[in-house]
Design a protein around this motif. Structure first.
Motif, PDB file in Angstrom:
ATOM      1  N   GLU A 120       0.920  -1.146   0.186  1.00 28.79           N
ATOM      2  CA  GLU A 120       0.118   0.311   0.214  1.00 28.79           C
ATOM      3  C   GLU A 120       0.367   1.125   0.190  1.00 28.79           C
ATOM      4  N   SER A 121       2.105   1.226   0.862  1.00 24.20           N
ATOM      5  CA  SER A 121       2.749   2.282   0.943  1.00 24.20           C
ATOM      6  C   SER A 121       3.370   2.261  -0.516  1.00 24.20           C
ATOM      7  N   GLU A 122       3.925   1.398  -1.360  1.00 20.73           N
ATOM      8  CA  GLU A 122       4.398   1.340  -2.870  1.00 20.73           C
ATOM      9  C   GLU A 122       3.532   1.959  -4.167  1.00 20.73           C
ATOM     10  N   LYS A 124       1.292   4.192  -2.773  1.00 21.70           N
ATOM     11  CA  LYS A 124       1.119   5.865  -2.914  1.00 21.70           C
ATOM     12  C   LYS A 124       2.505   6.024  -3.581  1.00 21.70           C
ATOM     13  N   ILE A 125       3.259   5.792  -3.549  1.00 18.48           N
ATOM     14  CA  ILE A 125       4.769   6.642  -4.417  1.00 18.48           C
ATOM     15  C   ILE A 125       4.454   6.280  -5.682  1.00 18.48           C
ATOM     16  N   ALA A 126       3.535   4.757  -6.001  1.00 23.19           N
ATOM     17  CA  ALA A 126       4.000   4.917  -7.782  1.00 23.19           C
ATOM     18  C   ALA A 126       2.652   6.019  -8.159  1.00 23.19           C
ATOM     19  N   GLU A 127       1.935   5.738  -7.616  1.00 24.19           N
ATOM     20  CA  GLU A 127       0.570   7.033  -7.977  1.00 24.19           C
ATOM     21  C   GLU A 127       1.755   9.241  -7.943  1.00 24.19           C
ATOM     22  N   ASP A 128       2.484   9.104  -6.467  1.00 29.75           N
ATOM     23  CA  ASP A 128       2.363  10.329  -6.904  1.00 29.75           C
ATOM     24  C   ASP A 128       4.072  10.347  -7.584  1.00 29.75           C
ATOM     25  N   LEU A 129       4.711   9.675  -8.291  1.00 27.84           N
ATOM     26  CA  LEU A 129       5.132   9.831  -9.124  1.00 27.84           C
ATOM     27  C   LEU A 129       4.565   9.653 -10.526  1.00 27.84           C
ATOM     28  N   GLY A 130       3.188   9.070 -10.512  1.00 23.00           N
ATOM     29  CA  GLY A 130       2.839   8.641 -11.771  1.00 23.00           C
ATOM     30  C   GLY A 130       3.331   7.331 -12.752  1.00 23.00           C
ATOM     31  N   GLY A 137      -0.236  -3.346 -11.167  1.00 26.85           N
ATOM     32  CA  GLY A 137       0.704  -4.732 -10.466  1.00 26.85           C
ATOM     33  C   GLY A 137       0.563  -4.199  -9.263  1.00 26.85           C
ATOM     34  N   LEU A 138       1.270  -3.398  -8.726  1.00 25.03           N
ATOM     35  CA  LEU A 138       0.929  -3.300  -6.849  1.00 25.03           C
ATOM     36  C   LEU A 138      -0.311  -3.303  -6.600  1.00 25.03           C
ATOM     37  N   GLU A 139      -1.630  -2.563  -7.504  1.00 24.93           N
ATOM     38  CA  GLU A 139      -2.465  -2.945  -7.010  1.00 24.93           C
ATOM     39  C   GLU A 139      -3.400  -4.806  -7.521  1.00 24.93           C
ATOM     40  N   SER A 140      -2.685  -5.307  -8.057  1.00 28.37           N
ATOM     41  CA  SER A 140      -3.243  -6.333  -8.154  1.00 28.37           C
ATOM     42  C   SER A 140      -2.885  -7.514  -6.768  1.00 28.37           C
TER      43      SER A 140
END
Length: 162
Positions: A120-122, A124-130, A137-140
């Motif tokens: 979940e923290s990763e 958030k990071i992926a969202e912030d960085l677009g 993949g992380l959501e899966s």
């Protein structure tokens, strides 16, 4: 040494025991430890796979079960690989969450919950960085973890197992 067939007197000399009573004491402890390990090894265990399917595994042979657990312990961080050993090499090395042969039990709940927090923290990071593909993949992975955790927390509610 006893299991290897070494005679008691040689063991006594080698280990510098003053009497054979000490050796008998250790043999008794060994039998108790092995008995407890055998009981734990042969217990039926419930598992959940990545689809959320609950199943049970009842070992039939203590030696093959011991070998299976020790071999797969090396290949999986936690949980167990139930991949048939005669199949081709594992196509999902280090991606057990995505493999149909990987199983988790209630023993793994702590690790799964920790991984869920990390994923979940990763996200958030992926969202912030677009990073759209990484986020997908992380959501899966997050959805698989949530499914596993829910099933394991309620595993005793599933009476009709395969």
């Amino acid at each position: 040494m006893t299991n290897a067939g070494v005679r008691d007197l040689i063991i006594q000399k080698y280990l510098r025991h003053r009497s054979l009573d000490m050796q008998r004491h250790y043999k008794h402890i060994l039998k108790q430890v092995l008995g407890a390990e055998y009981e734990e090894l042969m217990q039926e265990k419930k598992y959940v796979d990545i689809t959320g399917l609950v199943s049970r595994h009842q070992p039939k042979n203590p030696i093959t079960e011991f070998v299976r657990r020790k071999m797969y312990q090396i290949t999986t961080q936690y949980g167990e690989c139930h991949r048939p050993t005669l199949k081709a090499p594992c196509p999902t090395v280090n991606a057990c969450w995505r493999c149909e042969h990987w199983r988790a039990s209630t023993d793994d709940l702590v690790y799964l919950k920790s991984d869920l927090q990390r994923v979940e923290s990763e996200i958030k990071i992926a969202e912030d960085l677009g990073m759209i593909r990484q986020r997908q993949g992380l959501e899966s992975d997050r959805n698989n973890l949530i499914n596993l955790i829910k099933r394991l927390e309620n595993i005793d509610d599933y009476n009709s197992l395969d």
